[in-house]
Design a protein around this motif. Structure first.
Motif, PDB file in Angstrom:
ATOM      1  N   ALA A  29      -3.595  11.340  -5.437  1.00 27.82           N
ATOM      2  CA  ALA A  29      -4.232  11.626  -4.074  1.00 27.82           C
ATOM      3  C   ALA A  29      -6.090  11.580  -4.260  1.00 27.82           C
ATOM      4  O   ALA A  29      -6.317  10.886  -3.513  1.00 27.82           O
ATOM      5  N   ARG A  30      -6.675  12.514  -5.129  1.00 29.72           N
ATOM      6  CA  ARG A  30      -7.628  12.214  -5.323  1.00 29.72           C
ATOM      7  C   ARG A  30      -8.240  10.867  -6.034  1.00 29.72           C
ATOM      8  O   ARG A  30      -9.442  10.740  -5.451  1.00 29.72           O
ATOM      9  N   THR A  31      -7.428  10.091  -6.704  1.00 28.85           N
ATOM     10  CA  THR A  31      -7.945   8.445  -7.184  1.00 28.85           C
ATOM     11  C   THR A  31      -7.552   7.755  -5.966  1.00 28.85           C
ATOM     12  O   THR A  31      -8.823   6.987  -5.890  1.00 28.85           O
ATOM     13  N   LEU A  50      -1.671   7.938  -1.169  1.00 27.27           N
ATOM     14  CA  LEU A  50      -1.348   9.343  -0.715  1.00 27.27           C
ATOM     15  C   LEU A  50      -2.702  10.438  -0.164  1.00 27.27           C
ATOM     16  O   LEU A  50      -3.597  10.212  -1.208  1.00 27.27           O
ATOM     17  N   LEU A  51      -2.092  10.465   0.856  1.00 23.00           N
ATOM     18  CA  LEU A  51      -3.574  11.043   1.117  1.00 23.00           C
ATOM     19  C   LEU A  51      -3.626  13.026   1.500  1.00 23.00           C
ATOM     20  O   LEU A  51      -4.741  13.444   1.201  1.00 23.00           O
ATOM     21  N   ASP A  63      -0.487   7.388   3.429  1.00 25.25           N
ATOM     22  CA  ASP A  63      -1.316   6.128   4.702  1.00 25.25           C
ATOM     23  C   ASP A  63       0.486   5.121   5.288  1.00 25.25           C
ATOM     24  O   ASP A  63       1.140   4.836   4.653  1.00 25.25           O
ATOM     25  N   GLU A  64      -0.080   4.723   6.564  1.00 24.54           N
ATOM     26  CA  GLU A  64       0.700   3.691   7.367  1.00 24.54           C
ATOM     27  C   GLU A  64       0.883   2.567   6.017  1.00 24.54           C
ATOM     28  O   GLU A  64      -0.069   2.412   5.318  1.00 24.54           O
ATOM     29  N   ARG A 110       4.336  10.918   7.865  1.00 22.26           N
ATOM     30  CA  ARG A 110       4.910  12.461   6.916  1.00 22.26           C
ATOM     31  C   ARG A 110       5.667  12.372   6.689  1.00 22.26           C
ATOM     32  O   ARG A 110       6.988  12.387   7.278  1.00 22.26           O
ATOM     33  N   ILE A 111       5.765  12.529   5.045  1.00 22.10           N
ATOM     34  CA  ILE A 111       6.946  12.257   4.328  1.00 22.10           C
ATOM     35  C   ILE A 111       7.525  13.729   4.091  1.00 22.10           C
ATOM     36  O   ILE A 111       6.590  14.688   3.485  1.00 22.10           O
TER      37      ILE A 111
END
Length: 246
Positions: A29-31, A50-51, A63-64, A110-111
């Motif tokens: 998520a961070r990268t 991955l947000l 993300d979409e 949202r998963i």
């Protein structure tokens, strides 16, 4: 990526604690590295990011999907696989859609938080340039032909690329079985069977001993051979990352 998924989702690569899984997912998520999304009922693959990670509420925000029709594919309620990378190592998990949402002004999904996360520790998919002096001369022993020698150019967990002097009797051919490939790596002699995967063009005819790149795949590796190769690849990969050359 399906080839990676077929190898990744095995018990031997399962992360054993929630803390380890959250740490690895947090890095992705961070990268903001690309996340491959593979609906299990479709051949097509999609990309996302991955947000956000919400362990407490058992959910992730991604993300979409791109292309856009990918979001409709996962909206059908079928499970899907996600593949990303953390420090150059493949990470994967299975999930399903909870709902489409807006996230910071943009469309997102949202998963479900994955029950299990997999981490491909063996970097057989990564090929590293061999440091000068790390690998000695490579010798290929052949059936019905003289041995040939060369220098290792790069190495992975499944094979190597060699800069090889041209044979003086019979040319190497793609698919040729090599009963023995032998070389030193960090001062340790290693040997395995192999198969020629590709034979490249001669680099230059203007030198006294022209070389050509030849790719080989290791066959029937012993556990000790495989472990020695993987240790070197992982160490060298980290070294190159620190040097900013990958």
């Amino acid at each position: 990526m399906r080839e990676v998924a077929n190898k990744l989702f095995k018990d031997e690569f399962r992360l054993t604690t929630h803390q380890k899984a959250e740490h690895v997912l947090g890095k992705i998520a961070r990268t903001r590295d690309a996340l491959a999304v593979i609906p299990s009922e479709h051949a097509e693959e999609f990309t996302s990011l991955l947000l956000h990670i919400d362990r407490k509420n058992e959910e992730l925000i991604i993300d979409e999907l791109n292309p856009a029709h990918g979001s409709r594919r996962v909206a059908e309620g079928q499970p899907f696989f996600c593949l990303g990378r953390s420090d150059g190592v493949y990470v994967g998990f299975q999930s399903h859609l909870i709902q489409a949402v807006d996230w910071e002004g943009y469309g997102a999904l949202r998963i479900a938080y994955p029950e299990t996360t997999y981490y491909l520790q063996r970097r057989s998919y990564y090929r590293v340039l061999v440091n000068a002096g790390d690998a000695g001369q490579v010798e290929l022993q052949r059936r019905g032909a003289r041995p040939v020698q060369g220098q290792c150019h790069d190495l992975s967990g499944s094979g190597m690329r060699i800069l090889l002097t041209s044979p003086t009797d019979f040319a190497l051919t793609q698919g040729e079985y090599i009963p023995l490939v032998r070389f030193d790596l960090d001062g340790v002699e290693l040997a395995s069977e192999a198969q020629v995967r590709f034979v490249g063009a001669i680099r230059s005819n203007k030198v006294r001993q022209p070389v050509r790149p030849v790719g080989i795949q290791f066959l029937n590796m012993t556990p000790a051979f495989e472990q020695r190769i993987m240790n070197y690849v992982q160490h060298r990969d980290r070294q190159l990352l620190r040097e900013g050359r990958t």
